[in-house]
Design a protein around this motif. Structure first.
Motif, short mmCIF file in Angstrom:
data_model
loop_
_atom_site.label_atom_id
_atom_site.label_comp_id
_atom_site.label_asym_id
_atom_site.label_seq_id
_atom_site.Cartn_x
_atom_site.Cartn_y
_atom_site.Cartn_z
N ASP A 180 -3.59 6.54 6.67
CA ASP A 180 -3.82 7.92 5.94
C ASP A 180 -3.67 8.87 5.09
OD1 ASP A 180 -4.76 8.29 8.98
OD2 ASP A 180 -2.65 9.02 9.58
N GLY A 181 -2.44 8.60 4.53
CA GLY A 181 -1.47 8.44 2.71
C GLY A 181 -3.28 8.15 1.83
N GLU A 182 -3.48 6.57 1.94
CA GLU A 182 -4.22 6.62 0.98
C GLU A 182 -5.57 7.72 1.33
OE1 GLU A 182 -3.89 2.01 0.38
OE2 GLU A 182 -5.05 2.67 2.07
N ARG A 241 0.67 -1.50 0.25
CA ARG A 241 -0.04 0.54 0.60
C ARG A 241 0.93 1.35 -0.22
NH1 ARG A 241 -3.41 -0.78 5.39
NH2 ARG A 241 -4.14 0.83 4.38
N LEU A 242 2.60 1.32 0.57
CA LEU A 242 2.85 2.98 0.55
C LEU A 242 3.36 2.85 -0.47
CD1 LEU A 242 4.57 1.59 3.92
CD2 LEU A 242 2.78 3.49 3.80
N LYS A 243 3.68 1.35 -1.17
CA LYS A 243 4.55 2.16 -3.02
C LYS A 243 3.46 2.34 -3.51
CE LYS A 243 5.28 -0.93 -6.61
NZ LYS A 243 6.06 -2.65 -7.26
N ASN A 244 2.49 2.55 -3.03
CA ASN A 244 1.28 3.16 -4.25
C ASN A 244 1.11 4.82 -3.39
OD1 ASN A 244 0.83 1.14 -6.03
ND2 ASN A 244 0.16 0.10 -4.88
N ILE A 245 1.33 4.66 -2.39
CA ILE A 245 1.23 6.37 -1.75
C ILE A 245 2.70 7.08 -2.33
CG2 ILE A 245 0.86 8.07 0.04
CD1 ILE A 245 -0.44 5.09 1.29
N ARG A 304 9.50 2.59 10.90
CA ARG A 304 8.74 1.38 10.68
C ARG A 304 7.13 1.17 11.75
NH1 ARG A 304 10.50 -3.68 9.46
NH2 ARG A 304 9.37 -4.72 9.89
N HIS A 305 7.98 1.83 13.33
CA HIS A 305 6.64 1.82 13.91
C HIS A 305 5.30 2.81 13.38
CE1 HIS A 305 8.66 5.33 14.82
NE2 HIS A 305 7.51 5.57 15.65
N LEU A 306 5.64 3.89 12.04
CA LEU A 306 4.37 4.50 11.54
C LEU A 306 4.31 3.98 9.93
CD1 LEU A 306 6.59 7.74 12.25
CD2 LEU A 306 4.04 6.81 13.99
N ALA A 307 4.83 2.88 9.52
CA ALA A 307 3.83 2.54 8.70
C ALA A 307 2.54 2.35 8.09
CB ALA A 307 5.03 1.10 8.42
N ALA A 308 1.86 1.11 9.20
CA ALA A 308 0.42 1.14 9.13
C ALA A 308 -0.49 2.39 9.05
CB ALA A 308 0.46 0.01 9.99
N GLY A 343 15.64 -2.05 8.38
CA GLY A 343 14.05 -2.36 9.07
C GLY A 343 13.28 -1.39 8.36
N ASP A 344 13.34 -0.11 8.11
CA ASP A 344 13.00 0.81 8.64
C ASP A 344 12.34 1.01 6.89
OD1 ASP A 344 13.31 3.04 10.66
OD2 ASP A 344 15.16 4.45 9.46
N ILE A 345 10.94 1.53 6.27
CA ILE A 345 10.35 1.39 5.09
C ILE A 345 11.05 2.03 4.27
CG2 ILE A 345 8.78 0.54 3.83
CD1 ILE A 345 8.84 -0.87 5.83
#
Length: 263
Positions: free
Chosen positions: A205-207, A19-23, A196-200, A181-183
């Motif tokens: 919120d990004g979508e 999902r992050l890949k598409n933001i 990574r603790h903010l990824a989800a 391990g950071d995204i």
């Protein structure tokens, strides 16, 4: 995994990473700013193949220090694991879905990697390669199906100026802290680093932000006034909610905007 300040690594699912890949990077950096992170964008790095620039994955880090002539010789390039050539160990150990992030000290005089190493990682399913230095074999990499970001292209071998000193430690890349391990997300405009603790949270919120801004851009392209539309006032937000309730698809807003801009 080098989580900052002793923080336990937070699991991040492959679905969240996809999902992050598409933001967009603009949305990700805005959301990070809301969490107090002012600069998580690697300024000045560009994809060698613009048609293969979009990716997301977990950081696998490598740190370079300046080379030293009595250590970094041609003999270092041996056909077996060598403590003076950790770069080969990194390329061998990195796994599918990870991103090799290289701290080259913003030094572009020698390559951080080249076609052969990127080919090996591409076949393994590595998500991308990022350096704040240079890559070599730019013509070949520009045609490869692996996202690769750098400042420059150079033919000079890494041994001329770089020594791989550490793997999987906190590093600086383009003067941004990157922890294992950071995204890492690339969208063609550049690279964003997400703790990574903010990824989800950023995926959720990004979508929402991208969908809302597509709607705003659609109205902007229709010739509406700036103030009240962007940033949106309460009425504009209410209009958006009503538009959604009518069954409108936010993705359609992107298409409408593109049609109006292209004429």
């Amino acid at each position: 995994m080098g989580a900052p300040h002793g923080r336990k690594p937070v699991p991040v699912s492959s679905q969240v990473i996809e999902r992050l890949k598409n933001i967009s990077s603009g949305t990700l950096t805005t959301q990070l700013f809301k969490h107090g992170l002012k600069q998580c964008f690697l300024v000045g790095l560009k994809p060698l193949n613009p048609n293969c620039a979009k990716f997301a994955g977990e950081a696998y880090t490598m740190r370079f220090i300046p080379t030293r002539e009595d250590i970094d010789t041609y003999a270092t390039l041996t056909p077996f694991s060598n403590p003076d050539n950790l770069q080969w160990d990194a390329v061998d150990q990195i796994g599918p879905g990870q991103v090799l992030v290289i701290d080259s000290r913003n030094d572009t005089r020698a390559a951080s990697a080249g076609n052969m190493l990127l080919t090996h990682m591409m076949i393994k399913g590595v998500a991308g390669v990022v350096t704040d230095g240079s890559l070599r074999d730019g013509q070949e990499i520009s045609r490869m199906a692996i996202p690769a970001y750098a400042r420059e292209v150079t033919a000079s071998t890494r041994l001329s100026y770089h020594h791989a000193a550490d793997l999987q430690v906190p590093i600086s890349c383009a003067e941004v802290a990157v922890y294992p391990g950071d995204i890492i997300v690339g969208d063609g405009d550049g690279i964003t680093v997400i703790p990574r603790h903010l990824a989800a949270q950023l995926a959720d919120d990004g979508e929402k932000q991208d969908a809302f801004e597509a709607y705003l851009a659609m109205r902007m392209a229709a010739g509406e006034k700036l103030y009240g539309l962007y940033p949106p006032n309460d009425q504009t937000r209410a209009d958006y909610q009503a538009w959604i309730k009518q069954g409108s698809d936010p993705a359609r807003a992107v298409d409408i905007r593109a049609e109006k801009i292209s004429g």
